[in-house]
Enzyme design. Structure first.
Site, short mmCIF file in Angstrom:
data_model
loop_
_atom_site.label_atom_id
_atom_site.label_comp_id
_atom_site.label_asym_id
_atom_site.label_seq_id
_atom_site.Cartn_x
_atom_site.Cartn_y
_atom_site.Cartn_z
N ASP A 33 34.62 39.94 24.90
CA ASP A 33 35.47 38.76 24.76
C ASP A 33 34.72 37.45 24.93
O ASP A 33 35.28 36.38 24.70
CB ASP A 33 36.60 38.81 25.81
N HIS A 77 32.72 44.27 33.50
CA HIS A 77 33.46 45.35 32.84
C HIS A 77 33.52 46.54 33.77
O HIS A 77 32.57 46.80 34.51
CB HIS A 77 32.74 45.75 31.54
N1 CMC Z 1 33.44 36.85 37.80
C1 CMC Z 1 33.12 36.90 39.11
N2 CMC Z 1 33.09 38.02 39.85
C2 CMC Z 1 33.43 39.15 39.25
C3 CMC Z 1 33.79 39.21 37.88
C4 CMC Z 1 33.79 38.00 37.15
N3 CMC Z 1 34.12 37.98 35.87
N4 CMC Z 1 34.08 40.47 37.54
C5 CMC Z 1 33.92 41.22 38.64
N5 CMC Z 1 33.51 40.42 39.68
C6 CMC Z 1 33.18 40.85 41.03
C7 CMC Z 1 34.45 41.14 41.84
O1 CMC Z 1 34.86 40.01 42.56
C8 CMC Z 1 34.00 42.27 42.73
O2 CMC Z 1 33.28 41.71 43.80
P1 CMC Z 1 33.31 42.44 45.26
O3 CMC Z 1 32.70 43.79 45.04
O4 CMC Z 1 32.48 41.53 46.11
O5 CMC Z 1 34.75 42.50 45.66
C9 CMC Z 1 33.00 43.06 41.89
O6 CMC Z 1 32.49 42.11 40.91
C10 CMC Z 1 33.63 44.23 41.13
O7 CMC Z 1 34.78 43.75 40.45
P2 CMC Z 1 36.11 44.59 40.30
O8 CMC Z 1 37.22 43.65 40.00
O9 CMC Z 1 36.26 45.52 41.45
O10 CMC Z 1 35.73 45.44 39.00
P3 CMC Z 1 36.74 46.10 38.00
O11 CMC Z 1 35.97 47.18 37.34
O12 CMC Z 1 37.99 46.48 38.70
O13 CMC Z 1 37.09 44.92 36.98
C11 CMC Z 1 37.09 43.49 35.10
C12 CMC Z 1 36.55 44.80 35.70
C13 CMC Z 1 36.73 43.43 33.62
C14 CMC Z 1 38.62 43.44 35.23
C15 CMC Z 1 36.47 42.29 35.85
O14 CMC Z 1 35.07 42.30 35.68
C16 CMC Z 1 37.04 40.95 35.40
O15 CMC Z 1 38.08 40.53 35.91
N6 CMC Z 1 36.38 40.25 34.43
C17 CMC Z 1 36.92 39.04 33.85
C18 CMC Z 1 37.97 39.36 32.83
C19 CMC Z 1 37.39 39.90 31.54
O16 CMC Z 1 36.44 39.36 30.99
N7 CMC Z 1 38.01 40.97 31.02
C20 CMC Z 1 37.63 41.56 29.74
C21 CMC Z 1 37.12 42.95 29.87
S1 CMC Z 1 36.29 43.50 28.38
C22 CMC Z 1 37.54 43.61 27.19
C23 CMC Z 1 38.38 44.80 27.37
O17 CMC Z 1 37.95 45.91 27.01
O18 CMC Z 1 39.51 44.65 27.83
#
Ligand code: CMC
Length: 431
Positions: free
Chosen positions: A365, A307
């Site tokens: 989720d 998240h």
């Molecule tokens: N599985 C594997 N690696 C992950 C994941 C994951 N679910 N989420 C983040 N990472 C890694 C990502 O690859 C990155 O690694 P690095 O620093 O080496 O590049 C690091 O963690 C930070 O990730 P980010 O994408 O820069 O973080 P963000 O804050 O931009 O993204 C997120 C947050 C929720 C989009 C992401 O964690 C994700 O894609 N999760 C899966 C989708 C999901 O479950 N979404 C629902 C969110 S909760 C409901 C809502 O409120 O919408």
């Protein structure tokens, strides 16, 4: 003394001071509204990871501690002690309702649940296999073509009526999207049912026989709605605010929010989690998927994990996992292979250095899809349910924005890295 922060241009030695604003909780913010005027520079923050986009009194999240509060009330208390209508009132008006206020609010919502009859024609224009989120975007956007009498955003009465209409009609819109996909007749809302009961009734009743809403499932649905009701300035809420900042009508703004929610990184994750669990299929294959999630060259992510704000267990996921156990117990589902995979996946991921270092925990989720599936709700409806619950938060945030005297049209700038001025080349001379 008022707090300030200094910014210095290391090349010219020029320095500027900017005020620092303190909220009632959470980090202070640097007020950069005059930054461009004074420094002739923009700030750069794609993804808004360090940007407070507005002042708000509705929801507070402490991502490091895993705290979520609405109007100062912890989500755990609201999920346990309130029903969805009370939480909706709290989000909209800032206080929990008295008995009298609650009765009036319940009545106001109940009496707006029907859709204009012409919506039958609107639905029948969609393909039967259309995704419910596509139908939701279309139908909600179309509300402004049916309810023109509440579109003046500068009129508080219009704003209130639109807000009630949106909250009240959303379960009908979502349930009818499902009924349409089945080819079953639309079921009309019933005024003697609660918000959650009404939704389940419109989803699962048919005109052929009596349908009793299971109270345990209705309670679980009510709690799920509470857990999704609002979540600060996330992508869809920011979309609603940005769309609304131009003066667009609330129905159009909420349709924009639904579109933003649809993506798998946001509300679409609940559908994606179930798809992922099905793809894993067997506990034995979990390590293979965990390995893929850690692989930089593979764009697979563990859906329902991570998240932007929570760097700790999402408090909603904890309540959701308890609710999941209650629902499966009520439905006497002893063996749920997907739940088994989910629990094992959670266990393995939480012990894995990659997930520990990056502070990736299950989010709201992760378990919701298993509950929905057990209730008989099809996977494609999962995000539509999220949209129905989040509508309350969206309209509360939209109202707050319209009433904010500081409100301006949202208009970010950019770091331009394209071509600079060049000479026009006529087509004949282009290579
Ligand atoms: N599985 C594997 N690696 C992950 C994941 C994951 N679910 N989420 C983040 N990472 C890694 C990502 O690859 C990155 O690694 P690095 O620093 O080496 O590049 C690091 O963690 C930070 O990730 P980010 O994408 O820069 O973080 P963000 O804050 O931009 O993204 C997120 C947050 C929720 C989009 C992401 O964690 C994700 O894609 N999760 C899966 C989708 C999901 O479950 N979404 C629902 C969110 S909760 C409901 C809502 O409120 O919408």
């Amino acid at each position: 003394m008022a707090k300030t922060i200094s910014v210095k241009d290391d090349q010219t030695g020029k320095a500027w001071k900017f005020p620092v604003l303190e909220g009632t909780a959470g980090p202070d913010v640097v007020d950069i509204r005059k930054f461009y005027a004074e420094t002739d520079m923009f700030t750069y923050d794609p993804g808004f990871t360090s940007t407070g986009s507005c002042e708000s009194k509705i929801t507070f999240i402490d991502g490091d501690k895993g705290i979520l509060m609405h109007r100062g009330y912890p989500i755990e208390d609201l999920a346990e002690k309130c029903n969805f209508e009370e939480v909706a009132y709290l989000l909209l008006f800032g206080e929990l309702p008295t008995e009298k206020q609650y009765k009036q609010f319940e009545r106001d919502i109940t009496y707006h649940t029907m859709l204009h009859e012409q919506f039958h024609n609107f639905y029948s224009g969609f393909r039967r296999d259309g995704h419910p989120m596509a139908i939701m975007c279309g139908v909600v956007g179309a509300l402004s073509a049916f309810y023109h009498d509440s579109l003046d955003i500068n009129n508080p009465d219009h704003r209130r009526i639109s807000t009630y209409r949106l909250i009240a009609k959303m379960p009908t819109i979502a349930a009818w999207a499902y009924k349409y996909s089945l080819g079953q007749p639309f079921i009309y809302p019933r005024n003697d049912l609660t918000y959650a009961e009404n939704f389940l009734y419109m989803m699962f009743a048919t005109p052929c026989e009596d349908y009793e809403v299971n109270p345990v499932l209705a309670k679980a649905m009510d709690r799920i709605l509470i857990l999704h009701a609002d979540h600060e300035q996330n992508a869809s809420t920011s979309t609603v605010r940005l769309a609304g900042s131009s003066g667009a009508n609330p129905f159009a703004c909420i349709a924009a929010g639904i579109a933003s929610l649809w993506g798998p990184a946001h509300g679409g994750a609940n559908e994606a989690v179930l798809t992922m669990l099905r793809e894993i299929g067997d506990k034995k294959r979990i390590p293979e998927f965990v390995k893929r999630a850690k692989d930089k060259n593979d764009n697979f992510r563990l859906m329902g994990f991570g998240h932007r704000v929570y760097k700790n267990y999402d408090p909603r996921a904890r309540i959701m996992s308890r609710t999941c156990a209650e629902v499966l117990n009520e439905l006497k589902i002893k063996n749920n292979p997907l739940l088994d995979i989910a629990m094992e996946l959670e266990r393995i991921a939480l012990e894995d250095d990659y997930f520990i270092e990056k502070k990736l925990y299950p989010n709201v989720d992760f378990y919701s899809g298993i509950i929905f599936q057990a209730m008989g709700i099809p996977v494609t409806m999962f995000t539509a349910l999220f949209a129905l619950a989040r509508t309350t938060g969206w309209v509360a945030q939209w109202q707050e924005m319209i009433e904010d005297p500081q409100q301006k049209i949202g208009r970010p700038r950019q770091l331009y890295t394209g071509q600079t001025k060049r000479k026009f080349v006529p087509m004949k001379s282009r290579k």
